[in-house]
Design an enzyme around this catalytic site. Structure first.
Site, PDB file in Angstrom:
ATOM      1  N   ASP A  84      52.396 150.188 -63.708  1.00  0.00           N
ATOM      2  CA  ASP A  84      51.503 149.043 -63.837  1.00  0.00           C
ATOM      3  C   ASP A  84      51.795 148.309 -65.146  1.00  0.00           C
ATOM      4  O   ASP A  84      51.972 148.930 -66.192  1.00  0.00           O
ATOM      5  CB  ASP A  84      50.047 149.521 -63.817  1.00  0.00           C
ATOM      6  CG  ASP A  84      49.065 148.372 -63.683  1.00  0.00           C
ATOM      7  OD1 ASP A  84      49.495 147.265 -63.299  1.00  0.00           O
ATOM      8  OD2 ASP A  84      47.872 148.599 -63.941  1.00  0.00           O
ATOM      9  N   CYS A 128      50.148 144.353 -55.006  1.00  0.00           N
ATOM     10  CA  CYS A 128      50.156 145.522 -55.887  1.00  0.00           C
ATOM     11  C   CYS A 128      48.693 145.926 -56.013  1.00  0.00           C
ATOM     12  O   CYS A 128      48.014 146.055 -54.998  1.00  0.00           O
ATOM     13  CB  CYS A 128      50.829 145.211 -57.221  1.00  0.00           C
ATOM     14  SG  CYS A 128      50.319 143.674 -58.001  1.00  0.00           S
ATOM     15  N   SER A 129      48.174 146.095 -57.213  1.00  0.00           N
ATOM     16  CA  SER A 129      46.752 146.369 -57.344  1.00  0.00           C
ATOM     17  C   SER A 129      45.961 145.070 -57.457  1.00  0.00           C
ATOM     18  O   SER A 129      45.088 144.784 -56.646  1.00  0.00           O
ATOM     19  CB  SER A 129      46.490 147.253 -58.573  1.00  0.00           C
ATOM     20  OG  SER A 129      45.124 147.586 -58.669  1.00  0.00           O
ATOM     21  N   ALA A 130      46.334 144.235 -58.448  1.00  0.00           N
ATOM     22  CA  ALA A 130      45.658 142.944 -58.617  1.00  0.00           C
ATOM     23  C   ALA A 130      46.306 141.847 -57.796  1.00  0.00           C
ATOM     24  O   ALA A 130      45.699 140.808 -57.558  1.00  0.00           O
ATOM     25  CB  ALA A 130      45.661 142.550 -60.095  1.00  0.00           C
ATOM     26  N   GLY A 131      47.556 142.054 -57.387  1.00  0.00           N
ATOM     27  CA  GLY A 131      48.257 141.037 -56.605  1.00  0.00           C
ATOM     28  C   GLY A 131      48.788 139.904 -57.460  1.00  0.00           C
ATOM     29  O   GLY A 131      48.861 138.770 -56.988  1.00  0.00           O
ATOM     30  N   CYS A 132      49.175 140.211 -58.701  1.00  0.00           N
ATOM     31  CA  CYS A 132      49.697 139.135 -59.560  1.00  0.00           C
ATOM     32  C   CYS A 132      50.983 139.543 -60.291  1.00  0.00           C
ATOM     33  O   CYS A 132      52.021 138.931 -60.069  1.00  0.00           O
ATOM     34  CB  CYS A 132      48.635 138.652 -60.547  1.00  0.00           C
ATOM     35  SG  CYS A 132      47.849 139.932 -61.528  1.00  0.00           S
ATOM     36  N   GLY A 133      50.974 140.569 -61.127  1.00  0.00           N
ATOM     37  CA  GLY A 133      52.140 140.899 -61.938  1.00  0.00           C
ATOM     38  C   GLY A 133      53.343 141.358 -61.138  1.00  0.00           C
ATOM     39  O   GLY A 133      54.339 140.647 -60.993  1.00  0.00           O
ATOM     40  N   ARG A 134      53.271 142.565 -60.614  1.00  0.00           N
ATOM     41  CA  ARG A 134      54.370 143.106 -59.811  1.00  0.00           C
ATOM     42  C   ARG A 134      54.583 142.295 -58.536  1.00  0.00           C
ATOM     43  O   ARG A 134      55.719 142.113 -58.083  1.00  0.00           O
ATOM     44  CB  ARG A 134      54.086 144.578 -59.490  1.00  0.00           C
ATOM     45  CG  ARG A 134      54.133 145.479 -60.710  1.00  0.00           C
ATOM     46  CD  ARG A 134      53.690 146.909 -60.425  1.00  0.00           C
ATOM     47  NE  ARG A 134      52.242 147.043 -60.400  1.00  0.00           N
ATOM     48  CZ  ARG A 134      51.595 148.211 -60.343  1.00  0.00           C
ATOM     49  NH1 ARG A 134      52.283 149.343 -60.285  1.00  0.00           N
ATOM     50  NH2 ARG A 134      50.270 148.252 -60.325  1.00  0.00           N
ATOM     51  N   GLN A 190      52.895 138.822 -64.769  1.00  0.00           N
ATOM     52  CA  GLN A 190      51.749 138.927 -65.676  1.00  0.00           C
ATOM     53  C   GLN A 190      52.130 139.178 -67.128  1.00  0.00           C
ATOM     54  O   GLN A 190      51.372 138.826 -68.033  1.00  0.00           O
ATOM     55  CB  GLN A 190      50.833 140.053 -65.185  1.00  0.00           C
ATOM     56  CG  GLN A 190      49.444 140.050 -65.764  1.00  0.00           C
ATOM     57  CD  GLN A 190      48.549 141.043 -65.052  1.00  0.00           C
ATOM     58  OE1 GLN A 190      49.028 141.958 -64.381  1.00  0.00           O
ATOM     59  NE2 GLN A 190      47.246 140.886 -65.189  1.00  0.00           N
TER      60      GLN A 190
END
Length: 455
Positions: A197, A229-235, A276
């Site tokens: 993450d 991903c988890s938030a749906g932004c960085g990865r 991110q």
């Protein structure tokens, strides 16, 4: 070379001139991207009114990652059952201008049904998951797929696992059979199980493998890739950007003024915080540079000649990963770029060597040749050795008349007869056949004379 590849070369040259993907100038670029992204909300360019509604707030995993109204995914399936139209997800345009990606957060326990409504309504065939269920002791994503010998019921949806396999150490592939109102579809899920993450993978190859496999599974059919991903932004943003640039490269539509800064900025207009961190931004540069390097190498004159001879440089023409035959070696990006500017594989370092002559005549005092044996049967060249006999002399590694059971001549540890070593003075041979000269470091590949015995 096509204009698209010219643009790729120009991008690489500019990146090298700026110091590569580790250059300090990229820090300034990413700070500017974040500042401009933040200004869009205050200037009214992007709004998050739907996500901020009281009934929808509980559907957001993180309070600071809210989908923009301008590009948000609006669900219509099962609205008659009392389900709303909201899900924390955004459409992102692809290289052809279509809605190629749905960037969304990892489902929560109470948004599992919304997730499968999204997958079914928009005919998603492939899901890319860039996180694990649990990371550092925290729940990052609710499991929305079935496990082996399990039927997962989520509202009116039934999910069964039909196949699971490891693509490699980093990627898991699952094939799911999803049934809704007596209709069934196959949905493939690719999960990246080792991506930290807020961090980046160890090298670009695994990300390129994931997007290549996703496109193979997607085929030419309709429907966007669902990426989360988890938030749906960085990865998630990294995967969408890499696939976006890869599609530009495959369709040869890289614009002359191609800029990753502009690509990422446009991604962020569609999905908040896409890519991110600065580390992820640098990783995208590194991955795109590797794709462009591989494409230029494949398009080099050497590669074209191999294609004409039906010996392709790589079996998979769509792969931009590092060739298995040429393992990646950590080195500055500039080194890679210079190797592209002057096509051709680098010469391998070689030690000094001595070509050894198998002399025709028998040594003095030696007996006659065996019956029926012709002098021509003795090989002109036998082996190559690095060990000199002495100052200005070259050691022969085999002698006439000495054969083992397999028919090969054993190595001789020292001169076995007078004249076994020929004098070489100042680089000029004083006698013999004229081949016993010292060979310096070769400047490139060369074919040996036909008389040489292969070793």
């Amino acid at each position: 070379m096509s204009r698209s590849l010219d643009s790729a070369r120009s991008f690489l040259e500019q990146l090298e001139a700026r110091g590569g993907h580790k250059a300090a100038i990229l820090s300034g670029e990413f700070r500017d991207i974040r500042a401009r992204s933040a200004s869009w909300k205050t200037e009214g360019v992007c709004s998050t009114e739907a996500a901020s509604q009281l009934g929808n707030m509980k559907k957001n995993r993180y309070k600071d990652v809210l989908p923009y109204d301008q590009t948000r995914v609006i669900l219509s399936l099962l609205q008659e059952e009392g389900h709303g139209d909201y899900i924390n997800g955004n459409f992102i345009r692809g290289a052809d201008g279509s809605q190629a990606y749905i960037a969304t957060q990892g489902p929560l326990p109470h948004t599992l049904l919304d997730f499968w409504r999204l997958v079914w309504e928009f005919e998603v065939k492939v899901i890319l998951m860039a996180c694990r269920e649990m990371e550092q002791g925290q729940k990052k994503c609710e499991r929305y797929w079935a496990q082996e010998q399990e039927q997962l019921k989520i509202g009116l949806f039934s999910v069964i696992l039909t196949k699971a396999m490891q693509v490699n150490a980093d990627i898991m592939l699952r094939t799911l059979q999803v049934t809704f109102q007596e209709k069934s579809r196959s949905v493939h899920q690719l999960q990246f199980i080792s991506w930290p993450d807020h961090g980046v993978p160890n090298n670009p190859d695994c990300v390129l493998t994931m997007v290549e496999e996703a496109r193979r599974l997607q085929g030419s059919g309709p429907g966007p890739l669902c990426v989360h991903c988890s938030a749906g932004c960085g990865r998630t943003g990294v995967l969408c950007t890499v696939d976006y640039v890869r599609q530009l490269l495959l369709t040869q539509t890289i614009p002359p003024n191609f800029s990753l800064y502009d690509v990422v900025l446009e991604m962020r207009k569609q999905r908040p915080s896409a890519i991110q961190t600065e580390e992820q931004y640098r990783f995208v540069y590194h991955t795109v540079a590797q794709m462009f390097c591989s494409a230029l190498q494949n398009a080099s004159p050497h590669s074209e000649k191999l294609k004409e001879n039906r010996s392709p440089l790589r079996g998979d023409a769509l792969s931009f990963r590092t060739s298995p035959a040429l393992p990646a070696i950590p080195r500055p990006l500039g080194v890679i770029l210079r190797s592209i500017s002057v096509p051709g594989a680098p010469a391998l370092a070689m030690e000094d060597a001595y070509a050894v002559v198998q002399k025709r005549g028998a040594p003095e005092g030696a007996g006659p040749e065996p019956s029926g044996r012709r002098a021509e049967e003795s090989p002109l060249y036998s082996q190559v050795t690095r060990a000199p006999c002495g100052p200005g002399r070259t050691r022969l590694t085999s002698g006439p008349g000495r054969k083992t059971r397999g028919g090969r001549s054993p190595a001789i540890q020292g001169p076995a007869w007078p004249g076994a070593c020929e004098d070489v003075a100042n680089g000029v041979q004083t006698g013999g056949l004229g081949f016993n000269l010292r060979i310096g470091r070769p400047k490139g590949p060369r074919d040996p004379p036909a008389e040489w015995t292969r070793v």
